[in-house]
Structures are given as structure tokens and as C-alpha cells.
Design a protein around this motif. Structure first.
Motif, PDB file in Angstrom:
ATOM      1  N   UNK A 367      12.261  -3.471   8.965  1.00 31.47           N
ATOM      2  CA  UNK A 367      11.472  -4.176  10.369  1.00 31.47           C
ATOM      3  C   UNK A 367      10.058  -2.820   9.407  1.00 31.47           C
ATOM      4  N   UNK A 368       9.749  -1.960   9.109  1.00 28.55           N
ATOM      5  CA  UNK A 368       8.657  -1.411   9.505  1.00 28.55           C
ATOM      6  C   UNK A 368       7.850  -1.499   8.340  1.00 28.55           C
ATOM      7  N   UNK A 369       6.942  -2.083   8.949  1.00 33.31           N
ATOM      8  CA  UNK A 369       5.045  -2.205   8.510  1.00 33.31           C
ATOM      9  C   UNK A 369       4.320  -0.936   8.793  1.00 33.31           C
ATOM     10  N   UNK A 370       3.832  -0.656   7.852  1.00 32.25           N
ATOM     11  CA  UNK A 370       2.571   0.696   8.891  1.00 32.25           C
ATOM     12  C   UNK A 370       1.367  -0.074   7.881  1.00 32.25           C
ATOM     13  N   UNK A 371       0.248  -0.145   8.374  1.00 30.39           N
ATOM     14  CA  UNK A 371      -1.539  -0.188   7.893  1.00 30.39           C
ATOM     15  C   UNK A 371      -2.342   0.467   8.515  1.00 30.39           C
ATOM     16  N   UNK A 372      -3.097   0.603   7.411  1.00 36.06           N
ATOM     17  CA  UNK A 372      -4.224   2.105   7.590  1.00 36.06           C
ATOM     18  C   UNK A 372      -5.083   1.487   7.067  1.00 36.06           C
ATOM     19  N   UNK A 373      -6.540   1.422   6.818  1.00 38.47           N
ATOM     20  CA  UNK A 373      -7.849   0.786   6.998  1.00 38.47           C
ATOM     21  C   UNK A 373      -9.086   2.246   6.783  1.00 38.47           C
ATOM     22  N   UNK A 374      -9.748   2.889   5.505  1.00 39.28           N
ATOM     23  CA  UNK A 374     -11.083   3.257   5.494  1.00 39.28           C
ATOM     24  C   UNK A 374     -10.379   4.563   5.861  1.00 39.28           C
ATOM     25  N   UNK A 375      -9.257   4.676   4.904  1.00 33.84           N
ATOM     26  CA  UNK A 375      -9.496   6.536   5.540  1.00 33.84           C
ATOM     27  C   UNK A 375      -8.718   6.573   7.371  1.00 33.84           C
ATOM     28  N   UNK A 394       5.948 -13.080  11.102  1.00 37.03           N
ATOM     29  CA  UNK A 394       6.667 -12.778  10.766  1.00 37.03           C
ATOM     30  C   UNK A 394       7.002 -11.788  11.849  1.00 37.03           C
ATOM     31  N   UNK A 395       7.270 -12.191  12.967  1.00 39.36           N
ATOM     32  CA  UNK A 395       7.220 -11.589  14.212  1.00 39.36           C
ATOM     33  C   UNK A 395       8.565 -10.517  14.301  1.00 39.36           C
ATOM     34  N   UNK A 396       9.027 -10.565  12.726  1.00 37.30           N
ATOM     35  CA  UNK A 396      10.302  -9.533  12.887  1.00 37.30           C
ATOM     36  C   UNK A 396       9.579  -8.111  12.420  1.00 37.30           C
ATOM     37  N   UNK A 397       8.741  -8.199  11.891  1.00 40.06           N
ATOM     38  CA  UNK A 397       8.118  -6.913  11.432  1.00 40.06           C
ATOM     39  C   UNK A 397       7.609  -6.342  12.464  1.00 40.06           C
ATOM     40  N   UNK A 398       7.889  -5.073  12.660  1.00 38.93           N
ATOM     41  CA  UNK A 398       7.087  -4.494  13.458  1.00 38.93           C
ATOM     42  C   UNK A 398       6.445  -3.529  13.340  1.00 38.93           C
ATOM     43  N   UNK A 399       4.567  -3.714  13.511  1.00 39.08           N
ATOM     44  CA  UNK A 399       3.280  -3.461  12.337  1.00 39.08           C
ATOM     45  C   UNK A 399       2.879  -2.268  13.383  1.00 39.08           C
ATOM     46  N   UNK A 400       3.170  -1.356  12.669  1.00 43.38           N
ATOM     47  CA  UNK A 400       2.253   0.816  13.857  1.00 43.38           C
ATOM     48  C   UNK A 400       1.023   0.555  12.602  1.00 43.38           C
ATOM     49  N   UNK A 449      11.836   4.330  -3.692  1.00 43.86           N
ATOM     50  CA  UNK A 449      12.840   2.772  -3.936  1.00 43.86           C
ATOM     51  C   UNK A 449      13.084   1.397  -2.962  1.00 43.86           C
ATOM     52  N   UNK A 450      12.430   0.361  -3.335  1.00 42.87           N
ATOM     53  CA  UNK A 450      12.895  -0.447  -2.033  1.00 42.87           C
ATOM     54  C   UNK A 450      11.541  -0.614  -1.087  1.00 42.87           C
ATOM     55  N   UNK A 451      10.536   0.363  -1.321  1.00 41.46           N
ATOM     56  CA  UNK A 451       9.714  -0.556  -0.431  1.00 41.46           C
ATOM     57  C   UNK A 451       8.161  -0.477  -1.062  1.00 41.46           C
ATOM     58  N   UNK A 452       7.281  -1.217  -0.205  1.00 40.46           N
ATOM     59  CA  UNK A 452       6.625  -1.977  -0.786  1.00 40.46           C
ATOM     60  C   UNK A 452       5.237  -1.824  -0.177  1.00 40.46           C
ATOM     61  N   UNK A 453       4.464  -1.362  -1.655  1.00 40.92           N
ATOM     62  CA  UNK A 453       2.660  -0.939  -1.140  1.00 40.92           C
ATOM     63  C   UNK A 453       1.928  -2.047  -1.420  1.00 40.92           C
ATOM     64  N   UNK A 454       0.984  -2.766  -0.144  1.00 37.26           N
ATOM     65  CA  UNK A 454      -0.166  -3.785  -0.539  1.00 37.26           C
ATOM     66  C   UNK A 454      -1.391  -3.298  -0.531  1.00 37.26           C
ATOM     67  N   UNK A 455      -1.916  -2.985  -1.950  1.00 32.72           N
ATOM     68  CA  UNK A 455      -3.538  -2.543  -1.799  1.00 32.72           C
ATOM     69  C   UNK A 455      -4.089  -3.598  -1.377  1.00 32.72           C
ATOM     70  N   UNK A 456      -5.450  -3.850  -0.630  1.00 35.09           N
ATOM     71  CA  UNK A 456      -5.918  -5.130  -0.393  1.00 35.09           C
ATOM     72  C   UNK A 456      -7.077  -5.503  -0.613  1.00 35.09           C
ATOM     73  N   UNK A 457      -7.660  -3.612  -0.665  1.00 39.16           N
ATOM     74  CA  UNK A 457      -9.337  -3.891  -1.386  1.00 39.16           C
ATOM     75  C   UNK A 457     -10.213  -3.834  -0.301  1.00 39.16           C
TER      76      UNK A 457
END
Length: 729
Positions: A367-375, A394-400, A449-457
Motif C-alpha cells: 500500500x506504500x507509495x513514496x514521493x519526492x521532488x527536486x532532491x 486510489x485511497x487505498x494507497x498510502x502516500x509518504x 522485484x515488484x516495486x514500481x519506479x515512476x520518473x515524472x521529470x
């Protein structure tokens, strides 16, 4: 009739096709034509060809109704060619600057049937490797021409279609065409040499042969490499048809060399297919060996020939394995020394890395999603827009969020976070199912394996990025491109704002990720914000109703640390009038502690009508508040264009910037509005009204059509549905 017809087939080459076409059309030779053949490419290659055809009469774009492969696509272009000579140039390669006058002069002086030209291999890591021409012709023949039987060593040059120009009528008289399938160059390149009465050699590098990191046939495993046998059979069939016997030993030797090259390339033939491939080589050795025999090469190559002739696969394989083991041992020895030095360093970082590795052994948190921006500078940009859409869809996803300790005040209330560098930070990075960032996560982060990396630019690129910076070392000081590519290999998705960005990202960051060409999530707000939100933002910034607000947002010059474009806010406010107000925002690289080299001097000269907004967390607020944008090479122009408000390009160092830093397109030739290359010219744009002229409005319309077509307010939703909910693209 043009002297040269360039036939450029295009399939999945959108990242490189512009460079190819520009390298041809930018040559100082006029009597050429370009026939671009879209081989039913699933990317934007066909659109690029059509774009060039619309603006240059020398270009003709052809769209094939179905994918036919490289050989038949070349044939389709050949059928339309009108030039005296034909040059088949692949869409991911490019001509050397200013090579064409010399090529044209040699063609006119000698009128050869075939003119061989030199090339270099340009690898993705910017290594340049010379061709074999200097070895084959240690004393270049100069302008003289010859037949192949007089100089059979010419067969040792690379057997490609793009390192030779062929007289078109000569091809028509032969009836020679490219066959379908892989290795289609073989039954074209060798026969044209065998049949030619006049072969010329130009000892000049004319073509850059791109060695792609991903996507090339020569780096693709599969059984289609067995098609090389049928292509060589076609060569021998033509020799029999034409009654050519004296060249058979040289052709046979070259065939075996080619087979062994394909077999020896681990990127082509999978281990389980190698015995069968070797058996086919042995069969062809027996079938096509000249009756009078063939000289066996010296050394290791000669041993390989003898093992092939005897069908000794096990011995051949054992020798190959021994050689590979030796190479591996030497590579391992080179790696051990730096590893030993790194492991000798102890301290807090080492403890944290050990903790991170321990957390990697625990299950991924689904359920965990990690977010970051600009270092880790705070809550911002595309990741923030995706986070907000995910909370809704997607309220089931916990954003940190990962944030630096000194930037915690940038977080909106209620946003869960971890402090960069803490134990909680390392735990979150190790166990997250999704990792979303507009830059790269640190090198120590592993792709589980199983993790998903998203590069938004974080912008549509004007300046060159990624691997393309290798050509502009002044702006790439300290960059480790090997480390960069290791980071890129972690990406599962790359978010793109438009087709242009997609093409540049694929070229700058070649890897196996999936592109999400959906628009920029951060621009959704620019589309959906109404008048009430604009008034509220302006009020928070202290802007009065009726003030004419200009936002000045210059970019960072990596190659000129501390550089500030010449800019006098007082003089600009004079031409804006008494209702004028100026917002100044420095690039995020001019972060805390370095502001004085960003906009500090500008602010001190501007008085109370100038407002420093460099610390404002959400740049979208500034876009909404501003009535017009003044910028140089910043991606801000692409975002601000969504609002369809005036944009002024102020580029006082354009020529120096494009030469030192490198750019992807001619900003002054395709601007989003009025352009000035000096500060007095910038003031004149406002005095004359050119900022709001019909010409500026037309330029902005063209710019928006090219770059803003996907910004409809739903980009973040499209990312969330694809990435978090697994819905089809």
C-alpha cells in the motif's frame, strides 16, 4: 535531377530522426532530396517525417500501410528516388557535418557505380570507434576507381547499405532489391560490389553509426538471427546466376567470418540456440566451400574455421567458454579495488546502508507509495499533482513524502512524511511498492522485484539532457554517465508532457521503461483554475486588482556559475507603466544559502514593486498570478503556455548557450512569443507593443499546438489509473 537521393527508413527512431534529417538538410549542398519512409512505426517517426516535408520542399514523406521491415522499406524509397545516386541512411544515424561537398565532388569527378565512404561507430557512452577502412586500404586509392577483382580487400569493409552511394541506373539495370528479413544488407552490399565496373573510395568519415544502448537488432536475442543464412544463400545464388567464380573464395571467407561474428555475440544468440546455429555454419561451410579450397586465416580465426569445417561444436564451445572466463576474471579484478576502498569507509552512512539492506529483506508494503521532488526540497511539481490525484482515485494507497529537514514547512497540513537521511526514510525506500520522483532517487536505492519506479521529470527540455550532454562537456562537469544509466534502468514509467519530450527522453535516457505520454500532471491546475482561484492567489501574493504582473524566471547556466542575465527591473517597470509589478523567481539550484548569486542584486535594484518569489513552494501559483512571462531557456515557458498568456523570450546569450550547453530546438526560430536578445531590445518589445502583437499571438498558437496539446486537466488522473490502478493505457 538531384545528384543524391537520401532514402531514410524510419521505425521506432523518433528519438533520433530529427538529428538524422537535420544532418542531411543542413549540409552545404543543394541538389539533394530526402525520401523518408515511415515503416508503419508505432511511435512519432511518421509525424516527424511529415513535419519536415511540410517545411522543406526537398523532403518527401511516405507512410506504409503496414510494417514491412527495413529492406522493403528501403525499396519503397528507392522506387520514388529521382537522384543520380542513392544513399540509404538509417533514421538513427547521422551525417558528419560538411561531408557532402566532398562526396558530391568525388561523384561528379569520377562517376563511380559505387562510392564507399568512411564511418565511425558512436556508442551510447560517447565512445567513438574507427572503421576498418584504414586497415583495408592503408594506402587509400584516392580518386581512381577499380573493379572488385582488382581490389578484393574491399569486401572486408562493413557490409552495410549506408556506407556506400550507388548509382541509381546501375541498380535498376541489375534489378537488385533489398530482401525482407534481418541482415538484409548482405545480399545488397556484396552484389553491388561484385557487379560494379567502377568502385570508388572516399577516405573521409561521412556517417556516424549510432550504437544504441537499447532497441537495436544487434542487441536483441532471438531466433531471427538465423535469417542470416538465407541472406548469404542469396549472395551465392546471384554469383551462380552471374557466372562469377574468381571471387568465390573471398566471398566464402567473408561469409564464415560473418557467421562466427553473429554466433560470438552474446547479445544475439541465446545459449540454447548456439549448437543449432553452429551446425548451420558447418552445413554452409560444406555446401559453399570453393572447389579449389579456400585459404584458412591465421591464429585463432583459423582454428575457428577448422573447428567449423569438422563440426566440432563441443571443442569450439569449450574454447569460447575459457576465453570468456578469462575476460570475466580480469573485469572482476578491476572492480575489486574500488569496492575494497568503499567498504573500508565506516560511520553513520554505513550503518544506515546496512539498515536499508536489512529492510530490503522484509516484504514490500503493497500500500506504500513514496514521493519526492527536486532532491527532497519539498512538496511540489508533478509528484505533488500525482499524489493529490492518487488520494482521490486510489485511497487505498498510502502516500509518504521524503523531505529535507529544513523544508518541512513546505508540506501542506496532513501530508505524511519522512525526513531525508533518517531511519524512517531508509525503511520507506526499501519497502515501498511505488516510488515517484521528478529527479532520480540516490544511487544506493535498489530496484526491488515488484516495486514500481515512476520518473515524472520536471520540464519539457530546451537544453540537452542525459547522454546527450556527453557532446557538451562544459555543461556536464562532474557527471558520471554510467551511474546515470544505472539510475535510469530503475524506471518503470517515464511521464512525458508531449511527443517532443518523449522523443528527447528516449534519446537522452535509453532504457526499457514505458513512456506515459499523458501531459504534465502539475499543469492540470493551470487548466482547471477559475477566476476566483486566480484572485485568491494574487491576494495571497499581495498583488492588487488591476496591476499588470510580469513574472521573470531565468534558468540556471551550469556552464557559467554565478551568471545573471543583464536585467534592470526599474527600467522594465518603467515600460510596464504605473500599474506594472514584477515577480522574480530564481532557478531552484539557487536554493537557500546561494540566493545572492541568483536574484538578490536584481531585487535590490527594483524597489517595492519587485517581489522575490523564489521561495514560493508552488510555481503554479505564480503562473496563475502573472499576466505575462519573461524567461530564457527555462521549461517554464511550456507550462505557462497552457494559460495562453503572452510569453517573452529574453535570450541575451543564446549563441553562447546553444554552443556550450546544447539545445534541442531553435528557440529563436520557433518561439512562444516575442523575442529579444539584448536588454534594450526587451524594453523595445514593451514600448512598441510587440509583446501583444498578432505575430506574437501566432507564434504562441503554433507553440501551444506543438507542446501543450495533452494538457487538458486530466494528466495526473491518467498517471494514477495506469500506475496505481493498472488500467490500460
Amino acid at each position: 535531377m538531384p545528384l543524391i537521393s537520401f532514402v531514410v527508413p524510419a521505425f521506432r527512431v523518433q528519438a533520433y530522426l530529427r538529428e538524422c534529417l537535420d544532418s542531411i538538410l543542413g549540409q552545404p549542398v543543394g541538389d539533394v532530396e530526402v525520401i523518408g519512409v515511415d515503416d508503419h512505426s508505432p511511435d512519432g517517426s511518421g509525424d516527424i517525417l511529415a513535419e519536415y516535408a511540410d517545411r522543406d520542399h526537398r523532403v518527401r514523406a511516405v507512410r506504409l500501410p503496414r510494417n514491412v521491415g527495413l529492406g522493403p522499406a528501403r525499396n519503397a524509397g528507392l522506387d520514388l528516388a529521382a537522384g543520380e545516386y542513392v544513399w540509404f541512411v538509417d533514421g538513427d544515424d547521422w551525417l558528419a557535418p560538411d561531408c557532402l561537398p566532398e562526396v558530391a565532388a568525388r561523384l561528379r569527378a569520377t562517376r563511380p557505380d559505387v562510392l564507399l565512404v568512411d564511418h565511425v561507430r558512436v556508442h551510447w557512452d560517447n565512445r567513438v570507434v574507427d572503421s576498418a577502412l584504414a586497415e583495408v586500404f592503408p594506402d587509400p586509392p584516392g580518386p581512381e576507381t577499380f573493379r572488385l577483382r582488382e581490389r578484393p580487400e574491399a569486401m572486408r569493409l562493413l557490409h552495410t547499405a549506408w556506407n556506400r552511394l550507388v548509382r541509381r541506373r546501375f541498380l535498376a539495370e541489375l534489378g537488385l532489391r533489398f530482401p525482407p528479413g534481418w541482415y538484409e544488407d548482405v545480399p545488397f552490399s556484396y552484389p553491388v560490389l561484385m557487379a560494379a565496373e567502377r568502385i570508388g573510395v572516399l577516405d573521409r568519415v561521412c556517417l556516424n553509426y549510432r550504437q544504441r544502448r537499447a532497441g537495436a537488432i544487434t542487441r536483441t536475442r532471438g531466433n531471427r538471427h538465423f535469417e542470416v543464412f538465407a541472406q548469404w544463400h542469396r549472395v551465392f545464388a546471384l554469383m551462380d546466376e552471374w557466372g562469377i567464380e574468381d571471387l568465390r573464395p573471398a566471398v566464402f571467407e567473408r561469409m564464415i567470418w560473418h557467421y562466427l561474428t553473429v554466433l560470438g555475440n552474446g547479445d544475439r544468440i541465446a545459449p540454447e540456440l548456439r549448437p543449432a546455429f553452429f551446425a548451420r555454419i558447418t552445413a554452409d561451410h560444406a555446401r559453399w566451400r570453393p572447389p579449389a579450397g579456400c585459404p584458412v586465416p591465421d591464429g585463432v580465426d583459423g582454428l575457428k574455421h577448422r573447428l567449423v569445417a569438422a563440426g566440432r561444436w563441443r571443442t569450439f564451445s569449450a574454447l569460447r567458454a575459457a576465453a570468456q572466463a578469462g575476460d570475466a576474471a580480469r573485469r572482476q579484478a578491476r572492480r575489486l579495488a574500488p569496492v575494497a576502498r568503499r567498504t573500508a569507509r565506516l560511520g553513520r552512512d554505513a550503518v544506515l546502508r546496512e539498515y536499508y539492506r536489512a529492510e530490503l529483506a522484509r516484504p514490500i508494503d503493497p500500500t506504500l507509495a513514496v514521493y519526492a521532488a527536486y532532491w527532497y526540497r519539498g512538496y511540489a511539481c508533478n509528484p505533488a499533482a500525482v499524489y493529490e490525484a492518487a488520494r482521490r482515485l486510489a485511497p487505498q494507497v498510502r502516500g509518504v513524502w521524503v523531505v529535507r529537514r529544513d523544508r518541512l514547512d513546505s508540506l501542506p497540513p496532513g501530508v505524511e512524511y519522512v525526513v531525508a537521511g533518517s531511519l524512517a526514510y531508509h525503511r520507506a525506500l526499501a519497502r515501498a511498492r511505488w516510488l515517484v520522483n521528478n529527479v532520480n532517487f540516490p544511487d544506493f536505492v535498489r530496484k526491488r522485484p515488484g516495486s514500481v519506479h515512476v520518473q515524472t521529470h520536471h520540464g519539457t527540455p530546451v537544453k540537452v539532457m542525459g547522454l546527450d550532454q556527453q557532446r557538451y562537456p562544459v555543461g556536464a562537469v562532474g557527471m558520471d554517465f554510467a551511474d546515470l544509466l544505472r539510475r535510469v534502468d530503475r524506471w518503470d514509467f517515464s511521464v512525458s508532457s508531449n511527443a517532443f519530450s518523449t522523443q528527447m527522453w528516449e534519446r537522452a535516457y535509453p532504457a526499457a521503461y514505458t513512456t506515459l505520454e499523458v501531459g504534465y500532471p502539475r499543469n492540470d491546475r493551470l487548466v482547471t483554475a477559475g477566476p476566483d482561484e486566480v484572485r485568491e492567489v494574487r491576494t495571497r501574493l499581495g498583488l492588487a486588482p488591476g496591476e499588470r504582473v510580469a513574472l521573470y524566471a531565468p534558468t540556471h547556466r551550469e556552464h557559467l556559475p554565478g551568471y545573471r542575465p543583464p536585467f534592470d527591473p526599474g527600467l522594465l517597470l518603467d515600460v510596464l507603466g504605473p500599474a506594472g509589478r514584477l515577480l522574480v523567481r530564481s532557478h531552484y539550484f539557487h536554493d537557500r544559502g546561494r540566493r545572492s548569486r541568483g536574484v538578490g542584486p536584481v531585487l535590490r535594484a527594483g524597489g517595492t514593486r519587485v517581489l522575490d518569489v523564489s521561495d514560493h513552494d508552488r510555481v503554479e501559483d505564480l503562473y496563475l498570478a502573472a499576466d505575462l512571462l519573461i524567461t530564457d531557456y527555462s521549461s517554464a515557458m511550456f507550462d505557462y503556455a497552457v494559460l495562453d498568456r503572452p510569453i517573452v523570450v529574453y535570450a541575451p546569450d543564446w549563441e553562447a548557450y546553444r554552443l556550450a550547453r546544447g539545445v534541442y530546438f531553435d528557440l529563436l526560430g520557433e518561439p512562444p512569443g516575442a523575442v529579444a536578445t539584448s536588454f534594450p531590445a526587451l524594453l523595445d518589445l514593451f514600448r512598441s507593443g510587440a509583446v501583444h502583437s498578432d505575430a506574437a499571438d501566432a507564434a504562441r498558437r503554433r507553440f501551444r499546438a506543438r507542446f501543450c496539446g495533452l494538457d487538458d486537466g486530466y494528466a495526473a488522473e491518467r498517471v494514477v489509473r495506469r500506475v496505481f490502478l493498472g488500467e490500460p493505457a
